[in-house]
Design an enzyme around this catalytic site. Structure first.
Site, PDB file in Angstrom:
ATOM      1  CG  ASP A  82      10.924   9.236  17.433  1.00 61.90           C
ATOM      2  OD1 ASP A  82      10.332   8.630  16.948  1.00 61.90           O
ATOM      3  OD2 ASP A  82      12.137   8.591  17.107  1.00 61.90           O
ATOM      4  CB  VAL A  83       5.294   9.090  17.109  1.00 62.55           C
ATOM      5  CG1 VAL A  83       4.348  10.718  15.659  1.00 62.55           C
ATOM      6  CG2 VAL A  83       5.573   7.987  16.034  1.00 62.55           C
TER       7      VAL A  83
ATOM      8  CG  HIS B 132     -10.465   2.448   1.730  1.00 62.58           C
ATOM      9  ND1 HIS B 132      -9.583   1.653   2.805  1.00 62.58           N
ATOM     10  CD2 HIS B 132     -11.322   2.402   0.884  1.00 62.58           C
ATOM     11  CE1 HIS B 132      -9.565   0.824   1.845  1.00 62.58           C
ATOM     12  NE2 HIS B 132     -10.211   0.989   0.714  1.00 62.58           N
TER      13      HIS B 132
ATOM     14  CD  GLU C  36      -5.827  -5.100  -2.626  1.00 64.27           C
ATOM     15  OE1 GLU C  36      -5.147  -3.988  -2.875  1.00 64.27           O
ATOM     16  OE2 GLU C  36      -6.127  -5.714  -1.471  1.00 64.27           O
TER      17      GLU C  36
ATOM     18  CG  ASP D 111      -4.394  -5.563   4.639  1.00 67.25           C
ATOM     19  OD1 ASP D 111      -4.066  -4.192   5.323  1.00 67.25           O
ATOM     20  OD2 ASP D 111      -4.163  -5.400   3.479  1.00 67.25           O
TER      21      ASP D 111
ATOM     22  CG  HIS E  33     -12.319  -2.852   3.805  1.00 68.49           C
ATOM     23  ND1 HIS E  33     -11.589  -1.936   4.022  1.00 68.49           N
ATOM     24  CD2 HIS E  33     -11.115  -3.573   3.007  1.00 68.49           C
ATOM     25  CE1 HIS E  33     -10.911  -1.477   4.564  1.00 68.49           C
ATOM     26  NE2 HIS E  33      -9.794  -1.843   3.482  1.00 68.49           N
TER      27      HIS E  33
ATOM     28  CE  LYS F 150      -2.789  -6.759  -0.184  1.00 68.84           C
ATOM     29  NZ  LYS F 150      -3.878  -6.044   0.217  1.00 68.84           N
TER      30      LYS F 150
ATOM     31  CE  LYS G  51      -8.315  -2.140  -7.094  1.00 76.21           C
ATOM     32  NZ  LYS G  51      -7.763  -2.275  -5.526  1.00 76.21           N
TER      33      LYS G  51
HETATM   34  C1  BG6 Z   1      -6.390  -1.285   2.072  1.00 82.73           C
HETATM   35  C2  BG6 Z   1      -5.675  -2.246   2.731  1.00 82.73           C
HETATM   36  O1  BG6 Z   1      -6.915  -1.241   3.400  1.00 82.73           O
HETATM   37  O2  BG6 Z   1      -7.330  -1.331   0.902  1.00 82.73           O
HETATM   38  C3  BG6 Z   1      -4.889  -3.081   1.373  1.00 82.73           C
HETATM   39  O3  BG6 Z   1      -3.997  -2.588   3.812  1.00 82.73           O
HETATM   40  C4  BG6 Z   1      -5.527  -3.024   0.410  1.00 82.73           C
HETATM   41  O4  BG6 Z   1      -4.206  -4.244   1.598  1.00 82.73           O
HETATM   42  C5  BG6 Z   1      -6.566  -1.927   0.128  1.00 82.73           C
HETATM   43  O5  BG6 Z   1      -4.693  -3.251  -0.461  1.00 82.73           O
HETATM   44  C6  BG6 Z   1      -7.416  -1.464  -1.354  1.00 82.73           C
HETATM   45  O6  BG6 Z   1      -8.489  -0.693  -1.200  1.00 82.73           O
HETATM   46  P1  BG6 Z   1      -9.261  -0.631  -2.657  1.00 82.73           P
HETATM   47  O7  BG6 Z   1      -9.825   0.546  -2.261  1.00 82.73           O
HETATM   48  O8  BG6 Z   1      -8.323  -0.554  -3.602  1.00 82.73           O
HETATM   49  O9  BG6 Z   1     -10.011  -2.009  -2.557  1.00 82.73           O
END
Ligand code: BG6
Length: 488
Positions: free
Chosen positions: A91-92, A176, A214, A233, A238, A338, A343
């Site tokens: 448990d952190v 990412h 998405e 988010d 992004h 969302k 997508k």
């Molecule tokens: C994440 C979000 O950073 O990116 C998610 O927390 C989102 O909510 C996701 O679904 C989308 O990533 P990608 O690469 O599928 O566009």
């Protein structure tokens, strides 16, 4: 087979059961295995409160791959991968328990990469725990997920907590999108092609659209998402990262330091949005029930684990301006949500209209060339331009036609997933594709002002049906400038 690995690591995933670990990290690690990028002594240790023995964990990972690894699971690769796995029950919140982790790592000579795939309110405890067992020193490193904090103030606090235990060179802050091939290609596209290099400012570009839509909802993450919302988010990270790469001036060199410097200048030049322009420049939405791919899906407030009422946005659209010489009054329209119709992640650059009306073709007298960068799916680039419709009568009737580049046809190979690349870069100790604290703080400053204005004005999210392109006002927002969303 040639070995591609660099160094043996223990890759420790805090939040082993979570959405991120299952959806992205485990499939990316499996793919790195397949490509032979993992050293034979590299280990993967999931950390969490579940009480799983080795066999249970291996079983869970296998099912995770079945659900989220988009290719067939090769048996020979799986047989190597499964022996890397182990699970650490801790448990952190209880830093005394970190000795359990230490015991599991002690006999290994590997350096450690700690992946914080867990909400930021646990970061301080994890750091403390790692400090307690003396496993926070160089060359160990941490990868932390976005969003770092929920505001400028909380992000500073988190960064300070991280920096109590880790030095800057050990901290890898992930977004990412920066690991996507198509995002990296923006630098090549812009800075090595004269055609674009020289036609990239307010004299040639009319407006820009950045769209990340998405079809998924919040996938059982209501508890997390309802505290965060789409702005924190997706937009703070992004979308602003994409915007800064699209809008930055040429860096002196293609390296971490110079690119960051130019990106930060763009973020600092974003025109402030506050209570005075919040209604004209932003739209906040939340999905209602609707139909996606022929299936009825519930509204946000009827999702699993939801409360009956919420003001959290699942959709954001913004009309942004960058107040510098290059982008004088060029609107950058951002849109993300969302449960939308489709997508896709795309950037669409609309060029200026031709100043003359030489051709007697009413429909296209006000035509804008379009450059569309398809970040995902069907990764590629399209240029839309007018051509004369072939006709024996020599009339100058024209029609928009498309010149296409796509990765699959041109390079005959699949492109790597973002998490795959970023995990590899962290193993190589290369921070270039990670976000600096400075960038994060400048982004928060701009975002904070919008969120505060929403709160001060008590702005409720406008409902939109799942499976559509978002609330009506989002169309009106850009039509006021005589622009239209590129949707189809
Ligand atoms: C994440 C979000 O950073 O990116 C998610 O927390 C989102 O909510 C996701 O679904 C989308 O990533 P990608 O690469 O599928 O566009």
């Amino acid at each position: 087979m040639k070995k591609n690995f660099i160094h043996p690591y223990n890759i420790i995933i805090f939040g082993a059961k979570g959405d991120l670990a299952c959806r992205k990290l485990i499939p990316a690690l499996f793919q790195l295995e397949k490509k032979n990028f993992l050293h034979k002594n590299t280990k993967i240790i999931g950390v969490g409160r579940a009480i799983w023995n080795y066999y249970e964990y291996v079983n869970i990972i296998f099912n995770t791959l079945k659900n989220f690894y988009k290719k067939p699971i090769r048996k020979d690769i799986w047989n190597i991968f499964k022996y890397r796995l182990s699970f650490c029950n801790l448990d952190v919140c209880n830093t005394n328990q970190f000795f359990i982790l230490k015991k599991m790592l002690y006999h290994e000579l590997n350096d450690n990469i700690y992946y914080f795939a867990i909400p930021p309110n646990t970061f301080a405890n994890i750091c403390k725990g790692l400090g307690k067992i003396n496993l926070n020193t160089i060359p160990n490193k941490i990868i932390v997920e976005k969003p770092i904090g929920t505001s400028l103030q909380s992000s500073k606090l988190i960064n300070n907590q991280l920096k109590k235990y880790f030095q800057e060179e050990q901290i890898f802050r992930i977004d990412h999108y920066l690991g996507k091939e198509t995002i990296l290609n923006l630098l090549t596209l812009r800075f090595s092609n004269f055609l674009f290099y020289n036609n990239w400012d307010h004299t040639t570009i009319d407006h820009v659209q950045i769209i990340i839509s998405e079809t998924i909802g919040i996938e059982g993450r209501w508890g997390y998402f309802d505290q965060i919302g789409q702005m924190r988010d997706m937009v703070q990270n992004h979308l602003l990262q994409i915007l800064s790469i699209i809008a930055m001036d040429p860096p002196k060199k293609i390296d971490f330091h110079h690119i960051k410097k130019e990106k930060i200048k763009v973020l600092q030049s974003l025109r402030k949005i506050d209570i005075h322009n919040i209604h004209t420049n932003t739209v906040k939405g939340q999905y209602a029930e609707g139909v996606i791919n022929g299936k009825t899906v519930p509204s946000y407030i009827k999702e699993i684990g939801s409360k009956k009422y919420s003001n959290t946005e699942t959709f954001v659209s913004i009309k942004a301006y960058i107040d510098n010489e290059r982008w004088n009054n060029v609107p950058f329209y951002l849109k993300t949500g969302k449960r939308l119709y489709d997508k896709k992640s795309e950037i669409i650059i609309y060029f200026k209209k031709v100043p003359t009306k030489l051709f007697d073709n009413i429909k296209y007298n006000h035509y804008s060339n379009k450059l569309k960068v398809k970040l995902q799916p069907n990764e590629g680039i399209e240029i839309e331009f007018l051509n004369k419709v072939p006709d024996i009568n020599s009339t100058f009737k024209s029609k928009p036609t498309i010149l296409q580049f796509n990765y699959k046809n041109s390079f005959k190979k699949n492109i790597s997933e973002a998490y795959e690349r970023l995990l590899l870069e962290s193993m190589k100790n290369n921070q270039s594709l990670f976000v600096s604290q400075n960038e994060i703080e400048v982004s928060w400053k701009w975002i904070d002002s919008i969120i505060q204005a929403w709160d001060k004005n008590n702005m409720k999210p406008e409902l939109y049906n799942a499976g559509t392109w978002g609330p009506e006002s989002c169309i009106q927002m850009i039509e006021k400038n005589k622009h239209h969303w590129d949707h189809h």
